[in-house]
Design an enzyme around this catalytic site. Sequence first.
Site: not given
Ligand code: GUN
Length: 283
Positions: A50, A94, A117
């Site tokens: 990311k 996360q 998110d």
């Molecule tokens: N872990 C797996 N998918 C996601 C997501 O879309 N957002 C976050 N914050 N953590 C994740």
Amino acid sequence: MDLMAGPVRSKEIEILKARTDAMQKRGVTPTLKVILVGDMKASLIYTRSKKKFIENFGASCEIIHLPSSINEAEFLAEVGNVVGDDSVHGLFVQLPLPKHLSHIDVGDLIPGHKDVDGFNQKNIYELFKGDRGDKALLPCTPKGIITLLHHYNIGLDGKNVVILGRSEIVGRPMALLLLNHNATVTVCHSKTQNIKAITGNADIIISAIGRAKFLDRSFLGDKKPVIVDVGINHDDAGKLCGDVNYDDVKDLCSAISPVPGGVGPMTILSLAQNLLQATEMSL
Ligand code: GUN
């Protein structure tokens, strides 16, 4: 046809660059902070990719890496510091969090306007009311799937879309977003009866259940559906694979998103788009 993310990202990154340049001319660099707790390998890989993608078009991304031993009060204080920092336009925690913090609803911690998110109640409520992303920051995977389908000219109006899985991150928001795009939506889950009769009648199947190669040709009828594979699993040999048995279904569908290279990179693209939306809204 393979629904590859690569061409979509190449096109969309030019738009992200132009939007970032325009903001930088006004003295603003879109800034994302990621809060990562612990050393789960998958989370380390996801957060790094990311960051790389976001820095690639000129925005800023910092990973705040906290030890898994952090207690709840310390964790909440860290999140609070980032939330209160005016130079930060977007942030997310996360997931998954370590067990002793997993009861915390991160959607409640991050205010709607910084919630890249799309987990905050404000954003979910706009989605519930019919928004397609004009007002709300949308959850990244559902948003990325819509972008992917749109890029490959796969219409949704009136289509029979079957979602496998009812998770908070994918299945549920995906159902709402598809409704907002005028699809007819069915959500299947572990208690669904006669699932193959439902998938066999689908125009589009979106699988987000996290079971390696679960969906094979026995789930398909003669409609040659589009298949979107959200799964990130490992097969018996330890190889990365989706929820779909790709080789088994590829001749029986009209299009399919591969794993890797399909939905995963689209989720990251959505995160970047949400960051720019959050930054633009803050100006
Ligand atoms: N872990 C797996 N998918 C996601 C997501 O879309 N957002 C976050 N914050 N953590 C994740």
